[in-house]
Design a protein around this motif. Structure first.
Motif, PDB file in Angstrom:
ATOM      1  N   UNK A  83      33.799  50.471  41.713  1.00 13.34           N
ATOM      2  CA  UNK A  83      34.962  49.711  41.018  1.00 13.34           C
ATOM      3  C   UNK A  83      36.028  49.839  41.905  1.00 13.34           C
ATOM      4  N   UNK A  84      36.704  48.611  42.183  1.00  7.42           N
ATOM      5  CA  UNK A  84      38.217  48.524  42.754  1.00  7.42           C
ATOM      6  C   UNK A  84      37.964  48.133  44.170  1.00  7.42           C
ATOM      7  N   UNK A  85      36.851  47.553  44.969  1.00  9.18           N
ATOM      8  CA  UNK A  85      36.891  47.327  46.302  1.00  9.18           C
ATOM      9  C   UNK A  85      36.764  45.983  46.693  1.00  9.18           C
ATOM     10  N   UNK A  86      36.592  45.054  45.225  1.00  9.76           N
ATOM     11  CA  UNK A  86      36.364  43.781  45.672  1.00  9.76           C
ATOM     12  C   UNK A  86      37.331  43.115  44.493  1.00  9.76           C
ATOM     13  N   UNK A  87      37.919  41.765  45.129  1.00  7.65           N
ATOM     14  CA  UNK A  87      38.634  40.979  44.099  1.00  7.65           C
ATOM     15  C   UNK A  87      38.509  39.471  44.610  1.00  7.65           C
ATOM     16  N   UNK A  88      37.410  38.838  43.834  1.00  8.18           N
ATOM     17  CA  UNK A  88      37.149  37.519  44.423  1.00  8.18           C
ATOM     18  C   UNK A  88      38.172  36.419  44.361  1.00  8.18           C
ATOM     19  N   UNK A  89      38.982  36.692  43.511  1.00 12.29           N
ATOM     20  CA  UNK A  89      40.413  35.724  43.400  1.00 12.29           C
ATOM     21  C   UNK A  89      40.931  35.621  44.777  1.00 12.29           C
ATOM     22  N   UNK A  90      41.041  36.512  45.446  1.00  9.10           N
ATOM     23  CA  UNK A  90      41.902  36.380  46.969  1.00  9.10           C
ATOM     24  C   UNK A  90      41.108  35.411  47.887  1.00  9.10           C
ATOM     25  N   UNK A  91      40.019  35.297  47.563  1.00  8.24           N
ATOM     26  CA  UNK A  91      39.250  34.042  48.408  1.00  8.24           C
ATOM     27  C   UNK A  91      40.012  32.546  48.241  1.00  8.24           C
ATOM     28  N   UNK A  92      40.661  32.547  46.905  1.00  6.97           N
ATOM     29  CA  UNK A  92      41.395  31.261  46.656  1.00  6.97           C
ATOM     30  C   UNK A  92      43.012  31.657  47.056  1.00  6.97           C
ATOM     31  N   UNK A  93      43.311  32.719  47.501  1.00  6.52           N
ATOM     32  CA  UNK A  93      44.592  33.180  47.932  1.00  6.52           C
ATOM     33  C   UNK A  93      45.322  33.469  46.709  1.00  6.52           C
ATOM     34  N   UNK A  94      44.827  33.709  45.658  1.00  5.30           N
ATOM     35  CA  UNK A  94      45.285  34.567  44.309  1.00  5.30           C
ATOM     36  C   UNK A  94      45.215  35.869  44.290  1.00  5.30           C
ATOM     37  N   UNK A  95      46.460  36.483  44.170  1.00  4.70           N
ATOM     38  CA  UNK A  95      46.425  38.151  44.052  1.00  4.70           C
ATOM     39  C   UNK A  95      46.020  38.520  42.571  1.00  4.70           C
ATOM     40  N   UNK A  96      44.639  38.923  42.490  1.00  2.00           N
ATOM     41  CA  UNK A  96      44.338  39.315  41.306  1.00  2.00           C
ATOM     42  C   UNK A  96      44.186  40.947  41.235  1.00  2.00           C
ATOM     43  N   UNK A  97      43.916  41.711  40.063  1.00  2.09           N
ATOM     44  CA  UNK A  97      43.479  42.825  40.176  1.00  2.09           C
ATOM     45  C   UNK A  97      41.848  42.959  40.389  1.00  2.09           C
ATOM     46  N   UNK A  98      41.440  44.132  40.851  1.00  2.00           N
ATOM     47  CA  UNK A  98      40.099  44.184  41.357  1.00  2.00           C
ATOM     48  C   UNK A  98      39.131  43.776  40.249  1.00  2.00           C
ATOM     49  N   UNK A  99      38.104  43.150  40.622  1.00  2.00           N
ATOM     50  CA  UNK A  99      36.864  42.815  39.684  1.00  2.00           C
ATOM     51  C   UNK A  99      36.479  44.087  38.976  1.00  2.00           C
ATOM     52  N   UNK A 100      36.064  43.774  37.523  1.00  2.00           N
ATOM     53  CA  UNK A 100      35.522  44.710  36.841  1.00  2.00           C
ATOM     54  C   UNK A 100      34.336  44.872  36.901  1.00  2.00           C
ATOM     55  N   UNK A 101      33.830  45.307  37.822  1.00  2.00           N
ATOM     56  CA  UNK A 101      32.277  45.472  38.001  1.00  2.00           C
ATOM     57  C   UNK A 101      31.708  46.653  39.034  1.00  2.00           C
ATOM     58  N   UNK A 102      30.456  47.066  39.192  1.00  2.00           N
ATOM     59  CA  UNK A 102      29.856  47.926  40.153  1.00  2.00           C
ATOM     60  C   UNK A 102      28.781  47.025  40.702  1.00  2.00           C
ATOM     61  N   UNK A 103      28.473  47.190  42.013  1.00  2.00           N
ATOM     62  CA  UNK A 103      27.462  46.498  42.659  1.00  2.00           C
ATOM     63  C   UNK A 103      26.460  47.280  43.769  1.00  2.00           C
TER      64      UNK A 103
END
Length: 320
Positions: A83-103
């Protein structure tokens, strides 16, 4: 842009009749032009295999944090993405909290002999010794996804009345990644922060994405200019397919690379946990992608090297 996501049976394509294959190709072209998303049935990938992968993956995600840390990596790597290493919203230039997932990520493993290429695009896969059965399951699934990805690209070529190997001529040694995404329940994540999602709004980066997902309250949504965010339809034993940015660029934006997101866990379903199997298919890293000209294409983008284009996209969503 519409949010209609059609269901297309691939059986006529695999059966090989000219009329059946042409009908499938037309339907795929229409879906990718209108929405950039479709559901496919008749794909031939056993449902039991996907169920076995989910069961084994859940055993991995249930391991203590210190055990999983031995397999930790970050976006683009192989192993456990905490958790905490990826934030997909940044791909759009939007600063968002990290995604709520593990992969847990695995991918293409056939090296090229070029250390720089291999180190980024073809690193060794890592498999957890605590769940030994996961390795054979994932290697089986990767082979099936690679084959299905190429078949989808052949359908895409037929949809444009191009030679069937038009796209696959640049997937002789492709990069690809399979993410097992675990979306934990509220008891694990805690209440979402404002603007936080299981996966933030984004488009995918490669050619085609093949998604095997579970339905849920905190599930997949697709964006439409007229309708806004709409829940994606779910059909058992289907795959959700969508166009990535690279394929959209390749087709001169004839086909949409559409925004989508996965909602945060909802208080109305506090025990809901979901798992998705997401196969991101790309091309040979050194492939130069040129937009198909008009009248098929709509926008003439400058040629781009796949590795440069995709590498920049991956860097954009990495936290830290």
């Amino acid at each position: 842009m519409s949010t209609r996501v059609p269901i297309i049976d691939l059986t006529p394509w695999f059966q090989g009749s000219p009329d059946g294959r042409a009908a499938v190709a037309r339907a795929v072209d229409a879906a990718l032009r209108e929405t950039g998303f479709l559901l496919v049935t008749g794909h031939g990938v056993p449902e039991a295999l996907r169920a076995d992968i989910r069961a084994a993956a859940k055993r991995f995600f249930a391991l203590p944090r210190d055990v999983k840390d031995a397999y930790a990596t970050t976006v683009g790597g192989r192993g456990w993405l905490p958790p905490g290493v990826e934030a997909n919203g940044y791909a759009e230039g939007t600063a968002t909290p990290p995604d709520l997932k593990e992969s847990f990520a695995v991918g293409a493993r056939e090296t090229t002999g070029d250390a720089a290429v291999d180190g980024f695009w073809f690193p060794p896969n890592v498999f957890p010794g605590e769940v030994p059965e996961l390795r054979a399951l994932l290697e089986d699934y990767l082979a099936r996804m690679r084959a299905l990805g190429d078949e989808l690209l052949r359908i895409c070529a037929a949809a444009l009345d191009l030679p069937l190997d038009f796209f696959t001529a640049k997937t002789s040694h492709p990069s690809y990644t399979l993410n097992l995404n675990w979306y934990p329940p509220l008891a694990v994540t805690g209440a979402p922060e404002p603007g936080q999602f299981r996966i933030g709004p984004h488009t995918d980066f490669g050619t085609v994405t093949i998604l095997d997902r579970e339905p849920g309250t905190g599930g997949l949504q697709v964006w439409g200019e007229e309708d806004g965010w709409v829940d994606a339809p779910f059909v058992p034993d289907s795959f959700t397919i969508n166009t990535g940015d690279l394929l959209s660029r390749w087709t001169g934006e004839r086909w949409k690379s559409n925004r989508h997101r996965v909602l945060a866990p909802d208080a109305s379903a506090p025990e809901e946990e979901l798992m998705s199997l997401i196969f991101f298919y790309e091309t040979d890293p050194g492939a130069v992608i040129e937009s198909i000209p008009a009248p098929l294409g709509r926008v003439a983008h400058p040629p781009v090297r796949a590795a440069d284009y995709l590498g920049a996209k991956l860097a954009a969503i990495t936290v830290g």
